[in-house]
Design an enzyme around this catalytic site. Sequence first.
Site, PDB file in Angstrom:
ATOM      1  N   ARG A   1      -0.303   4.417  -0.407  1.00 32.36           N
ATOM      2  CA  ARG A   1      -1.121   5.623  -0.237  1.00 32.36           C
ATOM      3  C   ARG A   1      -0.669   6.493   0.929  1.00 32.36           C
ATOM      4  O   ARG A   1      -0.115   6.012   1.905  1.00 32.36           O
ATOM      5  CB  ARG A   1      -2.590   5.235  -0.036  1.00 32.36           C
TER       6      ARG A   1
ATOM      7  N   ASP B   1       0.854  -1.188   0.000  1.00 29.42           N
ATOM      8  CA  ASP B   1       0.000   0.000   0.000  1.00 29.42           C
ATOM      9  C   ASP B   1       0.890   1.238   0.000  1.00 29.42           C
ATOM     10  O   ASP B   1       1.623   1.477   0.953  1.00 29.42           O
ATOM     11  CB  ASP B   1      -0.914  -0.019   1.227  1.00 29.42           C
TER      12      ASP B   1
END
Length: 192
Positions: free
Chosen positions: A128, A126
Amino acid sequence: MKRLEVSNQAKLPTQFGEFYIQCFREKGSNGSKDHLVVFTPNFSQNPLVRLHSECLTGDALGSQKCDCGGALQMALERISKEGGLVIYLRQEGRGIGLFNKVNAYALQDKGYDTIQANEMIGFKDDERDYSVAGEILEYYRIKKMRLLTNNPKKIAALEKYAEVTRESLIVCANEHNQGYLEVKKLKMGHLL
């Protein structure tokens, strides 16, 4: 708000009712990204909030490989009834971008899970960053919220900016996303 430029507000009639939209242009060293906020007028002091990362394949094309489109639709439906906002972040493919996401999908077609595929093309599970969402919450003066999520990373990120109560958002599994949802639960700690 030093790194955000804010657009005007405009009405957005949808199948769920009338919303307003507003854009937040995030300026950074790699250019800019336009994030969208979809909201009901006059939301409460404790609104429903969905922090949603862009997923072209799920949100616009109805992909069955993920739960993104279904989660967005469910969030919009609830928010239209209860009041609140969707913060739609331009972070396609958990932050790796559309081009890389398609390459990761190709690896998933060969049997690798979503995390393995990301790692094989040089990314973390991930990528983000939710800090821009915190700035958006500050813009709307949100100090308390009911966050529609199953992702503990989103909860932790937004707790820096407001009091967060989690409300689950369960999208039904299907033959195409069942493995993906299991990986999110077992390897990424999602509260499914």
